[in-house]
Design a protein around this motif. Sequence first.
Motif, PDB file in Angstrom:
ATOM      1  N   SER A 161      -2.247  -0.565  -1.125  1.00  0.00           N
ATOM      2  CA  SER A 161      -3.251   0.291  -0.484  1.00  0.00           C
ATOM      3  C   SER A 161      -4.095   1.067  -1.490  1.00  0.00           C
ATOM      4  O   SER A 161      -4.983   1.816  -1.091  1.00  0.00           O
ATOM      5  CB  SER A 161      -2.579   1.255   0.497  1.00  0.00           C
ATOM      6  OG  SER A 161      -1.834   2.223  -0.210  1.00  0.00           O
ATOM      7  N   SER A 183       8.117  -0.215   0.266  1.00  0.00           N
ATOM      8  CA  SER A 183       7.139   0.865   0.442  1.00  0.00           C
ATOM      9  C   SER A 183       6.310   1.066  -0.822  1.00  0.00           C
ATOM     10  O   SER A 183       5.106   1.374  -0.732  1.00  0.00           O
ATOM     11  CB  SER A 183       7.826   2.163   0.863  1.00  0.00           C
ATOM     12  OG  SER A 183       8.583   2.686  -0.195  1.00  0.00           O
ATOM     13  N   LEU A 232       2.681   7.435  -7.557  1.00  0.00           N
ATOM     14  CA  LEU A 232       3.923   7.168  -6.824  1.00  0.00           C
ATOM     15  C   LEU A 232       5.119   7.846  -7.494  1.00  0.00           C
ATOM     16  O   LEU A 232       5.969   8.423  -6.812  1.00  0.00           O
ATOM     17  CB  LEU A 232       4.156   5.657  -6.700  1.00  0.00           C
ATOM     18  CG  LEU A 232       3.207   4.918  -5.772  1.00  0.00           C
ATOM     19  CD1 LEU A 232       3.430   3.429  -5.857  1.00  0.00           C
ATOM     20  CD2 LEU A 232       3.385   5.406  -4.348  1.00  0.00           C
ATOM     21  N   ALA A 275       2.322   0.719  -0.938  1.00  0.00           N
ATOM     22  CA  ALA A 275       1.488   1.818  -1.442  1.00  0.00           C
ATOM     23  C   ALA A 275       0.583   1.333  -2.564  1.00  0.00           C
ATOM     24  O   ALA A 275      -0.585   1.738  -2.652  1.00  0.00           O
ATOM     25  CB  ALA A 275       2.378   2.962  -1.925  1.00  0.00           C
ATOM     26  N   ARG A 282      -2.831   3.080  -4.282  1.00  0.00           N
ATOM     27  CA  ARG A 282      -2.210   4.174  -5.050  1.00  0.00           C
ATOM     28  C   ARG A 282      -1.802   3.676  -6.432  1.00  0.00           C
ATOM     29  O   ARG A 282      -1.481   2.506  -6.616  1.00  0.00           O
ATOM     30  CB  ARG A 282      -1.002   4.723  -4.299  1.00  0.00           C
ATOM     31  CG  ARG A 282      -1.443   5.426  -3.017  1.00  0.00           C
ATOM     32  CD  ARG A 282      -0.325   6.094  -2.303  1.00  0.00           C
ATOM     33  NE  ARG A 282       0.140   7.263  -3.054  1.00  0.00           N
ATOM     34  CZ  ARG A 282       1.183   7.984  -2.688  1.00  0.00           C
ATOM     35  NH1 ARG A 282       1.868   7.673  -1.606  1.00  0.00           N
ATOM     36  NH2 ARG A 282       1.557   9.021  -3.387  1.00  0.00           N
TER      37      ARG A 282
END
Length: 182
Positions: free
Chosen positions: A95, A88, A102, A92, A97
Amino acid sequence: MRRERDRRTRIAFLTVAVAAAVFFLPGSQVSSQTPDPMRHEEGAVSGPIVESPEAMAVTSQIQCFCGGCVNQTLHDCTCGLAARERRSVAEALASGRTPDALIAAYIAEHGVQVRIVPEKRGLNLIGWWIPFAAAASGLAALLLVLQGWRRRGIALEDAARQPETEQRYRDRLEREIREFDP
């Protein structure tokens, strides 16, 4: 007698020094990297974990929160939860981030204790300084104990010589008393 005491002091000092070196050296901690088949979930990683530098920046700062891992980061842990969290984090980051965002999201969701190492600010500084203060206090106490042992040894040597000195003064006192008594 003094040589024996000095030898004992050196042995005690070397014992403390070796114990401190073993305790404080970075490679001396016992690590439980052996996978536990009972706590691993489906999808656990069995080979080496390979991550991008950005993902590693996140997963090496966040502690695994599965409940079975003992102080392992998401990067080091081999349980299924850690594998899912690594995936994950990678998604992230892909994408768009940032690693800081995070980490902030993990802290918001799980609390500040999710960080493997506390930040160096505020009250967390106490946690950073206590080991150094404890080491300095221990060293000071050791020096005081060794100094006390040394003083006690010197006092014992003086006490061992005292009967000779005392006898000499007694003899002189008796001689002077005999001279004054007609």
